[in-house]
Design a protein around this motif. Structure first.
Motif, PDB file in Angstrom:
ATOM      1  N   ALA A  41      -9.718   9.501  -1.353  1.00 25.64           N
ATOM      2  CA  ALA A  41     -11.102   9.197  -1.735  1.00 25.64           C
ATOM      3  C   ALA A  41     -11.153   8.056  -2.750  1.00 25.64           C
ATOM      4  N   VAL A  42     -10.268   8.083  -3.722  1.00 26.44           N
ATOM      5  CA  VAL A  42     -10.222   7.007  -4.724  1.00 26.44           C
ATOM      6  C   VAL A  42      -9.907   5.681  -4.038  1.00 26.44           C
ATOM      7  N   ARG A  43      -8.896   5.694  -3.179  1.00 22.32           N
ATOM      8  CA  ARG A  43      -8.523   4.477  -2.446  1.00 22.32           C
ATOM      9  C   ARG A  43      -9.704   3.966  -1.624  1.00 22.32           C
ATOM     10  N   THR A  44     -10.410   4.870  -0.981  1.00 24.76           N
ATOM     11  CA  THR A  44     -11.524   4.491  -0.126  1.00 24.76           C
ATOM     12  C   THR A  44     -12.642   3.822  -0.923  1.00 24.76           C
ATOM     13  N   VAL A  45     -12.939   4.342  -2.096  1.00 26.04           N
ATOM     14  CA  VAL A  45     -13.969   3.735  -2.953  1.00 26.04           C
ATOM     15  C   VAL A  45     -13.573   2.306  -3.313  1.00 26.04           C
ATOM     16  N   VAL A  46     -12.310   2.118  -3.636  1.00 21.64           N
ATOM     17  CA  VAL A  46     -11.829   0.773  -3.972  1.00 21.64           C
ATOM     18  C   VAL A  46     -11.983  -0.160  -2.763  1.00 21.64           C
ATOM     19  N   VAL A  47     -11.626   0.330  -1.578  1.00 14.46           N
ATOM     20  CA  VAL A  47     -11.749  -0.485  -0.359  1.00 14.46           C
ATOM     21  C   VAL A  47     -13.211  -0.827  -0.087  1.00 14.46           C
ATOM     22  N   VAL A  48     -14.110   0.139  -0.249  1.00 23.33           N
ATOM     23  CA  VAL A  48     -15.545  -0.100  -0.019  1.00 23.33           C
ATOM     24  C   VAL A  48     -16.063  -1.179  -0.971  1.00 23.33           C
TER      25      VAL A  48
ATOM     26  N   TYR B  66      -1.731   9.909   3.661  1.00 25.80           N
ATOM     27  CA  TYR B  66      -1.514  10.268   2.257  1.00 25.80           C
ATOM     28  C   TYR B  66      -0.868  11.637   2.122  1.00 25.80           C
ATOM     29  N   LYS B  67      -1.272  12.579   2.966  1.00 29.70           N
ATOM     30  CA  LYS B  67      -0.657  13.912   2.934  1.00 29.70           C
ATOM     31  C   LYS B  67       0.813  13.812   3.318  1.00 29.70           C
ATOM     32  N   ALA B  68       1.102  13.068   4.383  1.00 29.77           N
ATOM     33  CA  ALA B  68       2.492  12.885   4.806  1.00 29.77           C
ATOM     34  C   ALA B  68       3.302  12.164   3.734  1.00 29.77           C
ATOM     35  N   LEU B  69       2.714  11.153   3.119  1.00 28.92           N
ATOM     36  CA  LEU B  69       3.398  10.386   2.078  1.00 28.92           C
ATOM     37  C   LEU B  69       3.677  11.243   0.862  1.00 28.92           C
ATOM     38  N   GLN B  70       2.752  12.135   0.555  1.00 30.74           N
ATOM     39  CA  GLN B  70       2.943  13.022  -0.588  1.00 30.74           C
ATOM     40  C   GLN B  70       4.066  14.033  -0.316  1.00 30.74           C
ATOM     41  N   MET B  71       4.182  14.460   0.923  1.00 30.01           N
ATOM     42  CA  MET B  71       5.157  15.485   1.279  1.00 30.01           C
ATOM     43  C   MET B  71       6.534  14.919   1.649  1.00 30.01           C
ATOM     44  N   GLY B  72       6.577  13.675   2.120  1.00 30.98           N
ATOM     45  CA  GLY B  72       7.836  13.112   2.617  1.00 30.98           C
ATOM     46  C   GLY B  72       8.205  11.811   1.947  1.00 30.98           C
ATOM     47  N   ASP B  73       9.348  11.298   2.336  1.00 28.87           N
ATOM     48  CA  ASP B  73       9.842  10.019   1.817  1.00 28.87           C
ATOM     49  C   ASP B  73       9.085   8.867   2.480  1.00 28.87           C
ATOM     50  N   ALA B  74       8.718   7.874   1.688  1.00 35.15           N
ATOM     51  CA  ALA B  74       8.027   6.700   2.223  1.00 35.15           C
ATOM     52  C   ALA B  74       8.878   6.030   3.307  1.00 35.15           C
TER      53      ALA B  74
ATOM     54  N   THR C 146       0.830  -1.201   0.000  1.00 42.47           N
ATOM     55  CA  THR C 146       0.000   0.000   0.000  1.00 42.47           C
ATOM     56  C   THR C 146       0.862   1.247   0.000  1.00 42.47           C
ATOM     57  N   SER C 147       1.865   1.264   0.848  1.00 44.35           N
ATOM     58  CA  SER C 147       2.731   2.437   0.966  1.00 44.35           C
ATOM     59  C   SER C 147       3.480   2.723  -0.334  1.00 44.35           C
ATOM     60  N   ILE C 148       4.050   1.700  -0.913  1.00 45.06           N
ATOM     61  CA  ILE C 148       4.825   1.881  -2.139  1.00 45.06           C
ATOM     62  C   ILE C 148       3.918   2.263  -3.306  1.00 45.06           C
ATOM     63  N   LEU C 149       2.821   1.541  -3.459  1.00 44.39           N
ATOM     64  CA  LEU C 149       1.896   1.833  -4.546  1.00 44.39           C
ATOM     65  C   LEU C 149       1.281   3.228  -4.395  1.00 44.39           C
ATOM     66  N   ALA C 150       0.960   3.606  -3.162  1.00 51.05           N
ATOM     67  CA  ALA C 150       0.387   4.931  -2.911  1.00 51.05           C
ATOM     68  C   ALA C 150       1.385   6.029  -3.235  1.00 51.05           C
ATOM     69  N   LYS C 151       2.629   5.857  -2.833  1.00 52.50           N
ATOM     70  CA  LYS C 151       3.655   6.873  -3.088  1.00 52.50           C
ATOM     71  C   LYS C 151       3.791   7.121  -4.585  1.00 52.50           C
ATOM     72  N   ILE C 152       3.746   6.057  -5.363  1.00 55.90           N
ATOM     73  CA  ILE C 152       3.816   6.190  -6.820  1.00 55.90           C
ATOM     74  C   ILE C 152       2.526   6.813  -7.354  1.00 55.90           C
ATOM     75  N   GLY C 153       1.382   6.379  -6.810  1.00 57.70           N
ATOM     76  CA  GLY C 153       0.079   6.812  -7.322  1.00 57.70           C
ATOM     77  C   GLY C 153      -0.295   8.249  -7.006  1.00 57.70           C
ATOM     78  N   ILE C 154       0.253   8.816  -5.926  1.00 55.09           N
ATOM     79  CA  ILE C 154      -0.163  10.176  -5.556  1.00 55.09           C
ATOM     80  C   ILE C 154       0.677  11.263  -6.205  1.00 55.09           C
ATOM     81  N   GLU C 155       1.622  10.853  -7.040  1.00 55.28           N
ATOM     82  CA  GLU C 155       2.433  11.856  -7.732  1.00 55.28           C
ATOM     83  C   GLU C 155       1.523  12.729  -8.598  1.00 55.28           C
ATOM     84  N   ASN C 156       1.555  14.014  -8.346  1.00 52.65           N
ATOM     85  CA  ASN C 156       0.746  15.003  -9.068  1.00 52.65           C
ATOM     86  C   ASN C 156      -0.762  14.827  -8.856  1.00 52.65           C
ATOM     87  N   VAL C 157      -1.165  14.222  -7.742  1.00 48.56           N
ATOM     88  CA  VAL C 157      -2.581  14.054  -7.405  1.00 48.56           C
ATOM     89  C   VAL C 157      -2.791  14.608  -5.998  1.00 48.56           C
ATOM     90  N   ASN C 158      -3.855  15.366  -5.805  1.00 45.75           N
ATOM     91  CA  ASN C 158      -4.181  15.880  -4.478  1.00 45.75           C
ATOM     92  C   ASN C 158      -4.343  14.703  -3.514  1.00 45.75           C
TER      93      ASN C 158
END
Length: 137
Positions: free
Chosen positions: A34-41, A83-91, A16-28
């Protein structure tokens, strides 16, 4: 069997951490959460229907509803911050800090659930906290 599921949980959390770090590049980060949450639901409800346990929803007590909703709110807040921390910092720095939740959980389980807090637990908490600080600094 619980240990197998716990280990699988750790593997999927790492992914999750690695995939999210790659996936949030240039995404709020809020949109990404929210996208992740829909998938989990969708996945969670698919498992409910796949295991044919949907009829159990009427048997959930008010107390359980309350605490499941509160748990969901805590999960949402955790994910938004993560996600905010992951977007701003190193995984490699965000993830160890996030895993301090282990220490916090042990303390909260002792206080609220009256679970045993042994010397082994104390030493483990200290080592996790020290290891986290070592990795982050």
């Amino acid at each position: 069997m619980w240990m197998i599921f716990a280990l699988l949980s750790a593997v999927f959390a790492a992914l999750t951490s690695i995939l999210a770090k790659i996936g949030i590049e240039n995404v709020n980060s809020n949109l990404a959460t929210a996208v992740r949450t829909v998938v989990v639901v969708i996945m969670a409800w698919a498992m409910v229907f796949l295991t044919n346990t949907q009829s159990g929803i009427t048997e959930i007590s008010r107390k359980s509803w309350l605490f499941l909703i509160l748990s969901g709110l805590a999960t949402g807040a955790s994910w938004m911050c993560y996600y905010k921390a992951l977007q701003m910092g190193d995984a490699s720095k965000v993830v160890p800090i996030d895993k301090l939740s282990v220490v916090i959980t042990l303390v909260l389980a002792f206080v609220f659930l009256h679970e045993q807090f042994t010397m082994k637990s104390l030493i483990g908490c200290v080592l996790i906290a020290a290891g986290t600080m070592f990795m982050v600094i």
